[in-house]
Scaffold this motif. Structure first.
Motif, PDB file in Angstrom:
ATOM      1  N   SER A   1      16.646  69.772  36.318  1.00  0.00           N
ATOM      2  CA  SER A   1      17.452  70.804  36.000  1.00  0.00           C
ATOM      3  C   SER A   1      18.599  70.397  34.841  1.00  0.00           C
ATOM      4  CB  SER A   1      18.041  71.121  37.598  1.00  0.00           C
ATOM      5  OG  SER A   1      17.050  71.832  38.441  1.00  0.00           O
ATOM      6  N   LEU A   2      19.158  69.123  35.437  1.00  0.00           N
ATOM      7  CA  LEU A   2      20.158  68.433  34.478  1.00  0.00           C
ATOM      8  C   LEU A   2      19.805  68.356  32.972  1.00  0.00           C
ATOM      9  CD1 LEU A   2      21.445  66.052  37.217  1.00  0.00           C
ATOM     10  CD2 LEU A   2      22.993  68.145  36.086  1.00  0.00           C
ATOM     11  N   SER A   3      18.721  67.814  32.765  1.00  0.00           N
ATOM     12  CA  SER A   3      17.945  67.631  31.653  1.00  0.00           C
ATOM     13  C   SER A   3      17.864  68.903  30.780  1.00  0.00           C
ATOM     14  CB  SER A   3      16.705  66.827  31.602  1.00  0.00           C
ATOM     15  OG  SER A   3      16.245  66.819  30.328  1.00  0.00           O
ATOM     16  N   GLU A   4      17.252  69.977  31.424  1.00  0.00           N
ATOM     17  CA  GLU A   4      16.935  71.008  30.783  1.00  0.00           C
ATOM     18  C   GLU A   4      18.383  71.988  30.618  1.00  0.00           C
ATOM     19  OE1 GLU A   4      14.623  75.426  31.514  1.00  0.00           O
ATOM     20  OE2 GLU A   4      14.313  73.668  33.027  1.00  0.00           O
ATOM     21  N   CYS A   5      19.312  71.817  31.406  1.00  0.00           N
ATOM     22  CA  CYS A   5      20.553  72.726  31.305  1.00  0.00           C
ATOM     23  C   CYS A   5      21.434  72.007  30.100  1.00  0.00           C
ATOM     24  CB  CYS A   5      21.387  72.493  32.709  1.00  0.00           C
ATOM     25  SG  CYS A   5      22.804  73.505  32.417  1.00  0.00           S
TER      26      CYS A   5
ATOM     27  N   ALA B   1      14.328  69.325  16.300  1.00  0.00           N
ATOM     28  CA  ALA B   1      13.445  68.633  17.413  1.00  0.00           C
ATOM     29  C   ALA B   1      14.396  68.147  18.605  1.00  0.00           C
ATOM     30  CB  ALA B   1      12.471  67.400  16.943  1.00  0.00           C
ATOM     31  N   TYR B   2      14.267  68.057  19.791  1.00  0.00           N
ATOM     32  CA  TYR B   2      15.038  67.684  20.849  1.00  0.00           C
ATOM     33  C   TYR B   2      13.904  67.087  21.938  1.00  0.00           C
ATOM     34  CZ  TYR B   2      18.582  67.623  24.517  1.00  0.00           C
ATOM     35  OH  TYR B   2      19.462  67.273  25.381  1.00  0.00           O
ATOM     36  N   GLU B   3      14.337  65.660  22.449  1.00  0.00           N
ATOM     37  CA  GLU B   3      13.617  65.138  23.639  1.00  0.00           C
ATOM     38  C   GLU B   3      14.581  64.524  24.247  1.00  0.00           C
ATOM     39  OE1 GLU B   3      10.287  61.992  23.851  1.00  0.00           O
ATOM     40  OE2 GLU B   3       9.601  63.651  22.809  1.00  0.00           O
ATOM     41  N   ASP B   4      14.516  64.420  25.714  1.00  0.00           N
ATOM     42  CA  ASP B   4      15.225  63.764  26.397  1.00  0.00           C
ATOM     43  C   ASP B   4      14.528  62.902  27.467  1.00  0.00           C
ATOM     44  OD1 ASP B   4      17.566  62.754  27.958  1.00  0.00           O
ATOM     45  OD2 ASP B   4      17.621  64.583  29.076  1.00  0.00           O
ATOM     46  N   ALA B   5      14.928  61.720  27.605  1.00  0.00           N
ATOM     47  CA  ALA B   5      14.378  61.002  28.444  1.00  0.00           C
ATOM     48  C   ALA B   5      15.179  60.493  29.353  1.00  0.00           C
ATOM     49  CB  ALA B   5      13.841  59.250  27.830  1.00  0.00           C
ATOM     50  N   ALA B   6      15.771  61.438  30.748  1.00  0.00           N
ATOM     51  CA  ALA B   6      16.632  61.453  31.330  1.00  0.00           C
ATOM     52  C   ALA B   6      16.395  60.374  32.544  1.00  0.00           C
ATOM     53  CB  ALA B   6      16.775  62.751  32.175  1.00  0.00           C
ATOM     54  N   THR B   7      17.251  59.604  33.114  1.00  0.00           N
ATOM     55  CA  THR B   7      17.129  58.883  34.238  1.00  0.00           C
ATOM     56  C   THR B   7      18.337  59.210  35.182  1.00  0.00           C
ATOM     57  OG1 THR B   7      18.701  57.327  33.125  1.00  0.00           O
ATOM     58  CG2 THR B   7      16.267  56.848  32.816  1.00  0.00           C
ATOM     59  N   GLY B   8      17.842  58.795  36.567  1.00  0.00           N
ATOM     60  CA  GLY B   8      18.568  58.912  37.565  1.00  0.00           C
ATOM     61  C   GLY B   8      18.763  57.899  38.710  1.00  0.00           C
ATOM     62  N   VAL B   9      19.922  57.604  39.356  1.00  0.00           N
ATOM     63  CA  VAL B   9      19.964  56.680  40.380  1.00  0.00           C
ATOM     64  C   VAL B   9      20.414  57.238  41.499  1.00  0.00           C
ATOM     65  CG1 VAL B   9      21.095  54.507  41.112  1.00  0.00           C
ATOM     66  CG2 VAL B   9      20.472  54.847  38.633  1.00  0.00           C
ATOM     67  N   MET B  10      19.593  57.068  42.456  1.00  0.00           N
ATOM     68  CA  MET B  10      20.129  57.778  43.962  1.00  0.00           C
ATOM     69  C   MET B  10      20.168  56.416  44.753  1.00  0.00           C
ATOM     70  SD  MET B  10      18.042  60.405  46.454  1.00  0.00           S
ATOM     71  CE  MET B  10      16.799  58.912  47.270  1.00  0.00           C
ATOM     72  N   VAL B  11      20.916  56.377  45.853  1.00  0.00           N
ATOM     73  CA  VAL B  11      21.273  55.248  46.646  1.00  0.00           C
ATOM     74  C   VAL B  11      21.211  55.545  48.010  1.00  0.00           C
ATOM     75  CG1 VAL B  11      22.549  53.872  45.022  1.00  0.00           C
ATOM     76  CG2 VAL B  11      23.581  55.457  46.434  1.00  0.00           C
TER      77      VAL B  11
END
Length: 158
Positions: free
Chosen positions: A65-69, A87-97
């Motif tokens: 959702s964050l990446s697409e928004c 062109a657009y491509e995102d390699a999103a990362t997230g850290v959950m603790v």
């Protein structure tokens, strides 16, 4: 455009193995997420929480959702700035603790958009459009953790 927008979906637990939730290991984490007129999303918990790793989990969907928004907000910001994105491509990362008490939170999400623009003269404006996109992204404005972006801007044909 001002206004209030409403969204609705149905999340149906499909993991009753016959004994319901009689024990933590006695049920499946399978969920079907449905929105009228759209394909169903097969979801589950993440694998460390006894989920099916082949299905989308809530953490995946939040990151998506964050990446697409950001992507959609960015494309709009580029149109406003006269930047032609090819062109657009995102390699999103997230850290959950986890907090050690059965809960947890996202510490941060980092978007890594790789954007191609049609002309070298657009690189600075393309880079600046990420800040505008971040400021206008509905989802990023709704979370209580940092959402950063580390863009790479490429020029078509290079």
């Amino acid at each position: 455009m001002n206004g209030e927008h409403h969204y609705a979906l149905t999340a149906t637990w499909t993991g009753n193995r016959g004994a319901g939730t009689t024990g933590y290991r006695d049920y499946d984490r399978g969920i079907t997420v449905s929105v009228a007129g759209k394909p169903d999303v097969l979801a589950s918990a993440d694998k460390p929480f006894r989920g099916d790793p082949a299905r989308w989990n809530p953490e995946d969907m939040l990151l998506a959702s964050l990446s697409e928004c950001h992507l959609l907000s960015y494309l709009y910001a580029c149109v406003q700035a006269g930047v032609v994105v090819t062109a657009y491509e995102d390699a999103a990362t997230g850290v959950m603790v986890e907090d050690g008490q059965g809960s947890g939170h996202f510490r941060e999400v980092v978007l890594h958009p790789r954007v191609t623009v049609s002309d070298a003269a657009m690189v600075d404006a393309a880079t600046a459009a990420h800040a505008r996109a971040h400021a206008t992204c509905f989802i990023a404005n709704s979370v209580n953790f940092p959402v950063r972006h580390e863009p790479t801007i490429l020029i078509a044909g290079d």
